[in-house]
Design an enzyme around this catalytic site. Structure first.
Site, PDB file in Angstrom:
ATOM      1  N   GLY A   1     -32.911  82.136  10.766  1.00 42.02           N
ATOM      2  CA  GLY A   1     -32.608  80.776  11.203  1.00 42.02           C
ATOM      3  C   GLY A   1     -33.115  79.776  10.182  1.00 42.02           C
ATOM      4  O   GLY A   1     -33.942  80.119   9.327  1.00 42.02           O
TER       5      GLY A   1
ATOM      6  N   GLN B   1     -36.365  71.646   7.362  1.00 42.37           N
ATOM      7  CA  GLN B   1     -37.048  72.549   6.430  1.00 42.37           C
ATOM      8  C   GLN B   1     -36.538  72.394   4.999  1.00 42.37           C
ATOM      9  O   GLN B   1     -37.222  72.787   4.053  1.00 42.37           O
ATOM     10  CB  GLN B   1     -36.861  74.016   6.852  1.00 42.37           C
ATOM     11  CG  GLN B   1     -37.592  74.379   8.130  1.00 42.37           C
ATOM     12  CD  GLN B   1     -37.329  75.821   8.507  1.00 42.37           C
ATOM     13  OE1 GLN B   1     -36.309  76.130   9.116  1.00 42.37           O
ATOM     14  NE2 GLN B   1     -38.226  76.712   8.126  1.00 42.37           N
TER      15      GLN B   1
ATOM     16  N   CYS C   1     -41.962  82.259   9.844  1.00 40.42           N
ATOM     17  CA  CYS C   1     -41.244  81.023   9.508  1.00 40.42           C
ATOM     18  C   CYS C   1     -41.131  80.933   7.991  1.00 40.42           C
ATOM     19  O   CYS C   1     -42.111  81.168   7.286  1.00 40.42           O
ATOM     20  CB  CYS C   1     -42.002  79.818  10.059  1.00 40.42           C
ATOM     21  SG  CYS C   1     -41.189  78.237   9.721  1.00 40.42           S
ATOM     22  N   LEU C   2     -39.948  80.569   7.526  1.00 43.29           N
ATOM     23  CA  LEU C   2     -39.735  80.435   6.080  1.00 43.29           C
ATOM     24  C   LEU C   2     -40.612  79.329   5.500  1.00 43.29           C
ATOM     25  O   LEU C   2     -40.891  79.328   4.302  1.00 43.29           O
ATOM     26  CB  LEU C   2     -38.257  80.158   5.788  1.00 43.29           C
ATOM     27  CG  LEU C   2     -37.302  81.307   6.156  1.00 43.29           C
ATOM     28  CD1 LEU C   2     -35.854  80.864   6.000  1.00 43.29           C
ATOM     29  CD2 LEU C   2     -37.590  82.545   5.310  1.00 43.29           C
TER      30      LEU C   2
ATOM     31  N   HIS D   1     -37.253  78.108  18.280  1.00 40.53           N
ATOM     32  CA  HIS D   1     -38.063  77.892  17.069  1.00 40.53           C
ATOM     33  C   HIS D   1     -37.420  76.825  16.177  1.00 40.53           C
ATOM     34  O   HIS D   1     -38.112  75.937  15.656  1.00 40.53           O
ATOM     35  CB  HIS D   1     -38.187  79.241  16.352  1.00 40.53           C
ATOM     36  CG  HIS D   1     -38.853  79.229  15.010  1.00 40.53           C
ATOM     37  ND1 HIS D   1     -40.013  79.941  14.744  1.00 40.53           N
ATOM     38  CD2 HIS D   1     -38.501  78.648  13.839  1.00 40.53           C
ATOM     39  CE1 HIS D   1     -40.349  79.764  13.471  1.00 40.53           C
ATOM     40  NE2 HIS D   1     -39.445  78.985  12.889  1.00 40.53           N
ATOM     41  N   GLU D   2     -36.087  76.893  16.038  1.00 42.57           N
ATOM     42  CA  GLU D   2     -35.384  75.908  15.182  1.00 42.57           C
ATOM     43  C   GLU D   2     -35.382  74.517  15.816  1.00 42.57           C
ATOM     44  O   GLU D   2     -35.562  73.515  15.126  1.00 42.57           O
ATOM     45  CB  GLU D   2     -33.940  76.346  14.911  1.00 42.57           C
ATOM     46  CG  GLU D   2     -33.766  77.720  14.281  1.00 42.57           C
ATOM     47  CD  GLU D   2     -34.675  77.999  13.111  1.00 42.57           C
ATOM     48  OE1 GLU D   2     -35.118  77.048  12.443  1.00 42.57           O
ATOM     49  OE2 GLU D   2     -34.959  79.172  12.872  1.00 42.57           O
TER      50      GLU D   2
ATOM     51  N   HIS E   1     -38.517  72.765  15.167  1.00 42.15           N
ATOM     52  CA  HIS E   1     -38.571  72.142  13.829  1.00 42.15           C
ATOM     53  C   HIS E   1     -37.978  70.729  13.860  1.00 42.15           C
ATOM     54  O   HIS E   1     -38.501  69.818  13.212  1.00 42.15           O
ATOM     55  CB  HIS E   1     -37.781  72.968  12.807  1.00 42.15           C
ATOM     56  CG  HIS E   1     -38.530  74.122  12.203  1.00 42.15           C
ATOM     57  ND1 HIS E   1     -39.711  73.965  11.504  1.00 42.15           N
ATOM     58  CD2 HIS E   1     -38.246  75.446  12.147  1.00 42.15           C
ATOM     59  CE1 HIS E   1     -40.124  75.155  11.063  1.00 42.15           C
ATOM     60  NE2 HIS E   1     -39.253  76.076  11.445  1.00 42.15           N
TER      61      HIS E   1
HETATM   62  O1  GNR Z   1     -36.587  84.123   9.548  1.00 48.24           O
HETATM   63  C1  GNR Z   1     -37.188  83.822  10.574  1.00 48.24           C
HETATM   64  N1  GNR Z   1     -37.608  84.809  11.403  1.00 48.24           N
HETATM   65  C2  GNR Z   1     -38.099  84.586  12.669  1.00 48.24           C
HETATM   66  C3  GNR Z   1     -38.706  85.646  13.324  1.00 48.24           C
HETATM   67  C4  GNR Z   1     -39.210  85.481  14.600  1.00 48.24           C
HETATM   68  C5  GNR Z   1     -39.095  84.277  15.228  1.00 48.24           C
HETATM   69  C6  GNR Z   1     -38.494  83.204  14.599  1.00 48.24           C
HETATM   70  C7  GNR Z   1     -38.001  83.359  13.325  1.00 48.24           C
HETATM   71  S1  GNR Z   1     -37.219  82.021  12.534  1.00 48.24           S
HETATM   72  C8  GNR Z   1     -37.492  82.410  10.862  1.00 48.24           C
HETATM   73  C9  GNR Z   1     -36.732  81.452   9.958  1.00 48.24           C
HETATM   74  C10 GNR Z   1     -37.315  80.072  10.108  1.00 48.24           C
HETATM   75  O2  GNR Z   1     -38.376  79.724   9.674  1.00 48.24           O
HETATM   76  N2  GNR Z   1     -36.617  79.217  10.792  1.00 48.24           N
HETATM   77  O3  GNR Z   1     -37.108  77.983  11.007  1.00 48.24           O
HETATM   78 NI    NI Z   2     -39.256  78.163  10.949  1.00 48.69          NI
END
Ligand code: GNR
Ligand code: NI
Length: 167
Positions: free
Chosen positions: A46, A51, A91-92, A133-134, A137
């Site tokens: 995601g 980001q 999270c990236l 999660h997104e 953000h």
């Molecule tokens: O790549 C991602 N893996 C992930 C794994 C478990 C829960 C959420 C995520 S999202 C993350 C990519 C990211 O940072 N999206 O904002």
């Molecule tokens: Ni993230």
């Protein structure tokens, strides 16, 4: 299309509240394409526009095994949620850190698609976690906010050290 630079925690730009998209135009579609390319390259499941330093309410996700099921959500909102699940999140913007987080097991999301049409999508499991999660953000939240102060401090110090070494 382009690979975009991903901001890293604790960059204060990750704390901004993203603005709603008022018109789904070519610029928004190009943003979605570039975000998808950036997400697949990273690789991640995601990505939120904030980001990549674009303060708009746009997210892309793909939790499929073959990485061929891109979903883009513009102005996404969780309109229903049920149950709880705990999943190890990463999270990236917080590279190399993985910690369990509790979120809803099932969500119903209302959003606008890349053609400007409103739609609803029900999600559970990893997809529900990823979408939530997104959307966090877009509201200036990062998954580490759910962890203890002690863990947050450790993560911040570790990433600040990495940042210095990379300079
Ligand atoms: O790549 C991602 N893996 C992930 C794994 C478990 C829960 C959420 C995520 S999202 C993350 C990519 C990211 O940072 N999206 O904002
Ligand atoms: Ni993230």
């Amino acid at each position: 299309m382009a690979i975009l630079n991903i901001l890293r925690y604790p960059d204060p730009r990750l704390r901004r509240i993203a603005e709603p998209v008022t018109e789904v135009d070519g610029a928004v579609r190009t943003l979605i394409d570039s975000m998808a390319e950036t997400m697949y390259r990273a690789p991640g499941i995601g990505l939120a526009a904030i980001q990549v330093d674009v303060c708009r309410r746009v997210i892309v996700v793909d939790v499929s095994e073959h990485r061929d099921a891109l979903q883009a959500f513009i102005n996404p909102r969780i309109v229903e949620q049920d149950g709880l699940q705990v999943m190890e999140e990463g999270c990236l913007s917080v590279p190399g850190i993985f910690e369990p987080v509790e979120r809803a097991r099932r969500i119903l999301v209302r959003a606008v698609d890349r053609d400007g049409h409103e739609f609803e999508r029900e999600a559970d499991g990893l997809l529900a976690v990823c979408i939530a999660h997104e959307i966090d953000h877009l509201d200036g939240k990062v998954f580490v906010d759910y962890l203890s102060r002690l863990k947050q401090n450790r993560i911040r110090k570790k990433l600040e050290k990495q940042e210095k070494l990379a300079m």
